[in-house]
Design a protein around this motif. Sequence first.
Motif, PDB file in Angstrom:
ATOM      1  N   ALA A 168       1.665   9.178  -5.873  1.00  0.00           N
ATOM      2  CA  ALA A 168       2.190  10.517  -5.632  1.00  0.00           C
ATOM      3  C   ALA A 168       3.190  10.835  -6.649  1.00  0.00           C
ATOM      4  O   ALA A 168       3.340  12.146  -7.043  1.00  0.00           O
ATOM      5  N   GLN A 169       4.139  10.338  -6.904  1.00  0.00           N
ATOM      6  CA  GLN A 169       5.255  10.491  -8.017  1.00  0.00           C
ATOM      7  C   GLN A 169       4.458  10.596  -9.361  1.00  0.00           C
ATOM      8  O   GLN A 169       4.852  11.523 -10.123  1.00  0.00           O
ATOM      9  N   GLN A 170       3.508   9.870  -9.792  1.00  0.00           N
ATOM     10  CA  GLN A 170       2.597  10.226 -10.831  1.00  0.00           C
ATOM     11  C   GLN A 170       2.079  11.583 -11.112  1.00  0.00           C
ATOM     12  O   GLN A 170       1.975  12.458 -12.202  1.00  0.00           O
ATOM     13  N   GLU A 171       1.490  11.799  -9.919  1.00  0.00           N
ATOM     14  CA  GLU A 171       0.643  13.314  -9.816  1.00  0.00           C
ATOM     15  C   GLU A 171       1.740  14.380  -9.870  1.00  0.00           C
ATOM     16  O   GLU A 171       1.471  15.449 -10.560  1.00  0.00           O
ATOM     17  N   ILE A 190       0.811  -1.120   0.014  1.00  0.00           N
ATOM     18  CA  ILE A 190      -0.054  -0.155   0.017  1.00  0.00           C
ATOM     19  C   ILE A 190       0.784   1.082   0.057  1.00  0.00           C
ATOM     20  O   ILE A 190       0.706   2.018  -0.779  1.00  0.00           O
ATOM     21  N   LYS A 191       2.009   1.225   0.865  1.00  0.00           N
ATOM     22  CA  LYS A 191       2.887   2.267   0.666  1.00  0.00           C
ATOM     23  C   LYS A 191       3.494   2.637  -0.420  1.00  0.00           C
ATOM     24  O   LYS A 191       3.822   3.764  -0.894  1.00  0.00           O
ATOM     25  N   ARG A 192       3.912   1.629  -1.047  1.00  0.00           N
ATOM     26  CA  ARG A 192       4.531   1.661  -2.305  1.00  0.00           C
ATOM     27  C   ARG A 192       3.470   2.261  -3.492  1.00  0.00           C
ATOM     28  O   ARG A 192       3.956   2.910  -4.206  1.00  0.00           O
ATOM     29  N   ARG A 193       2.366   1.825  -3.458  1.00  0.00           N
ATOM     30  CA  ARG A 193       1.389   1.961  -4.406  1.00  0.00           C
ATOM     31  C   ARG A 193       0.970   3.741  -4.052  1.00  0.00           C
ATOM     32  O   ARG A 193       1.082   4.418  -5.199  1.00  0.00           O
TER      33      ARG A 193
END
Length: 182
Positions: free
Chosen positions: A150-153, A142-145
Amino acid sequence: VEAWFKKMDSAGAAKSDGNCTMRELRLGLKKLSGKSKSDAFSESDILKLVRYMDPSGEGDISADEAKDAFDRLGKVSEEEVMEKEVGNTMIRLEKFMKDKGMRLFDFFNAMDKSGDGDVDVPELTAGLMALSEPSGAVKALIKRRDEALAQQEEERKVREEEEELVNRRIKRANESGAAAVL
């Protein structure tokens, strides 16, 4: 209901006495169904009716008992509502215990934090909350997802800013006439 009860109560006697016996019910239902075999009531049907209509169990049905029985038809009792609500939770709990290889004994020992042999409401609530939390591996996924989202955003925002900057430059070039020269 009153007319039906009078027909049943007087079926085996000359007049109604206010109580319908199983014999009177059997005869009354036989008269109601007439000669039709498909509409006939079996002995099992009659016994079920008496059990449903006679909660006191003395074997005779009073007019009030008949009225109450007809009033109960189609109504859902509190017990049925609770069973439906709790039933789904119990099924989920059973699946959880099976997936974890837990026996009922193990489950209650896990809930009984005080060790007194009883699971009170706060212990049950805390235990179920703890058991329903995701495992460490799931938490890591869940943390990695969340980090990837967040990175994609962040990348989307940077692309939008760069696109906005290019659009402003093109607009200025058009306004100044520089775009016509190129």
